[in-house]
Design a protein around this motif. Structure first.
Motif, PDB file in Angstrom:
ATOM      1  N   CYS A   1      -0.588   3.402   5.106  1.00 47.93           N
ATOM      2  CA  CYS A   1      -1.019   4.792   4.915  1.00 47.93           C
ATOM      3  C   CYS A   1      -0.136   5.735   5.714  1.00 47.93           C
TER       4      CYS A   1
ATOM      5  N   THR B   1       1.610   6.683  -6.793  1.00 49.03           N
ATOM      6  CA  THR B   1       0.467   7.512  -7.172  1.00 49.03           C
ATOM      7  C   THR B   1       0.765   8.985  -6.953  1.00 49.03           C
TER       8      THR B   1
ATOM      9  N   ALA C   1       3.298   5.992   4.013  1.00 46.17           N
ATOM     10  CA  ALA C   1       3.224   6.775   2.772  1.00 46.17           C
ATOM     11  C   ALA C   1       3.047   8.258   3.069  1.00 46.17           C
ATOM     12  N   ASN C   2       2.226   8.582   4.069  1.00 47.93           N
ATOM     13  CA  ASN C   2       1.983   9.991   4.381  1.00 47.93           C
ATOM     14  C   ASN C   2       3.200  10.646   5.030  1.00 47.93           C
TER      15      ASN C   2
ATOM     16  N   TYR D   1       0.832  -1.207   0.000  1.00 46.14           N
ATOM     17  CA  TYR D   1       0.000   0.000   0.000  1.00 46.14           C
ATOM     18  C   TYR D   1       0.869   1.262   0.000  1.00 46.14           C
TER      19      TYR D   1
ATOM     20  N   THR E   1      -8.214   5.621   7.094  1.00 47.59           N
ATOM     21  CA  THR E   1      -7.938   4.309   6.511  1.00 47.59           C
ATOM     22  C   THR E   1      -8.330   3.199   7.476  1.00 47.59           C
TER      23      THR E   1
ATOM     24  N   SER F   1      -4.047   3.936  -5.188  1.00 46.62           N
ATOM     25  CA  SER F   1      -3.664   2.888  -4.244  1.00 46.62           C
ATOM     26  C   SER F   1      -4.795   2.513  -3.294  1.00 46.62           C
ATOM     27  N   GLU F   2      -5.800   3.377  -3.156  1.00 46.47           N
ATOM     28  CA  GLU F   2      -6.937   3.073  -2.289  1.00 46.47           C
ATOM     29  C   GLU F   2      -7.702   1.833  -2.742  1.00 46.47           C
TER      30      GLU F   2
ATOM     31  N   ARG G   1      -6.627   8.784  -5.333  1.00 44.26           N
ATOM     32  CA  ARG G   1      -5.481   7.999  -4.858  1.00 44.26           C
ATOM     33  C   ARG G   1      -5.699   6.550  -5.282  1.00 44.26           C
TER      34      ARG G   1
ATOM     35  N   THR H   1       0.969   3.960  -2.988  1.00 39.30           N
ATOM     36  CA  THR H   1       0.571   5.343  -2.709  1.00 39.30           C
ATOM     37  C   THR H   1       1.642   6.324  -3.151  1.00 39.30           C
TER      38      THR H   1
ATOM     39  N   ALA I   1      -3.410  13.267  -5.829  1.00 37.55           N
ATOM     40  CA  ALA I   1      -3.346  12.164  -4.872  1.00 37.55           C
ATOM     41  C   ALA I   1      -3.490  12.638  -3.429  1.00 37.55           C
ATOM     42  N   TRP I   2      -3.375  13.980  -3.213  1.00 40.77           N
ATOM     43  CA  TRP I   2      -3.486  14.458  -1.838  1.00 40.77           C
ATOM     44  C   TRP I   2      -4.112  15.843  -1.725  1.00 40.77           C
TER      45      TRP I   2
END
Length: 201
Positions: free
Chosen positions: A70, A32, A73-74, A25, A98, A49-50, A47, A29, A40-41
């Motif tokens: 998540c 993406t 990635a964030n 994931y 998530t 990857s969702e 996104r 992400t 994507a944000w």
């Protein structure tokens, strides 16, 4: 002692699944984010990857796996997008969205079409609540592909995000995620997982 070995084996396999899902994931992400940028944000999100949230239809390991992925990635996106410490809002509350969405999907896994609404509702309600603060902090809340700025009007920004984030998530979950789930359900690996978790299709 004989009973401990199977338990440890199950725990090891569970942790391995959590780690694998988190890694996939997070990687998806970040790819993406690199290719779609603010789509994507930003205030309008797709996104891709969702779509992997459908994994919560098949294994409980997807709930912590997706949440951890998540968060990873964030955290990485803080460096990519230049959001600084404001990016921690996305780390905390994006990961919460998530977690809530994946939990909903797992609990309603026997009704996939409804279960996939979990990520849609969670992201639509939670993400727009903090996204205006994050985007205003970096001087960005113009509707993509337009010159329309929503800066300074939090209620309008929230409502706009509620609609656009929800629609974007719904497109990903149902146009990409649902076919992905149907394909995965036919694989031997997922069939074994479904047998272990007692989920019937």
């Amino acid at each position: 002692m004989t009973g401990e070995a199977p338990v440890r084996s199950r725990d090891t396999h569970y942790i391995a699944r959590v780690g694998m899902i988190a890694a996939v994931y997070a990687a998806a992400t970040l790819v993406t984010v690199m290719f779609l940028g603010s789509l994507a944000w930003g205030p309008i999100q797709f996104r891709v990857s969702e779509a992997l949230c459908v994994l919560a239809l098949f294994t409980p390991a997807a709930v912590p796996g997706l949440t951890l992925g998540c968060a990873i990635a964030n955290i990485a996106n803080i460096a990519l997008s230049g959001t600084g410490m404001l990016g921690m809002l996305d780390v905390v509350f994006g990961s919460l969205a998530t977690f809530v969405g994946a939990s909903f999907t797992w609990k309603l896994r026997r009704r996939p079409a409804i279960a996939l609404m979990g990520p849609v509702l969670a992201n639509a309600l939670i993400v727009p609540a903090y996204l205006p603060l994050l985007l205003q902090g970096i001087g960005f809340y113009t509707i993509p592909f337009t010159s329309i700025s929503l800066d300074g009007t939090y209620p309008l920004m929230y409502l706009f995000g509620l609609v656009t984030t929800g629609l974007g998530e719904a497109v990903i979950m149902y146009l990409l995620g649902y076919p992905l789930a149907r394909s995965l359900a036919k694989t031997p690996l997922i069939k074994r997982e479904l047998a272990q978790t007692g989920t019937n299709r």
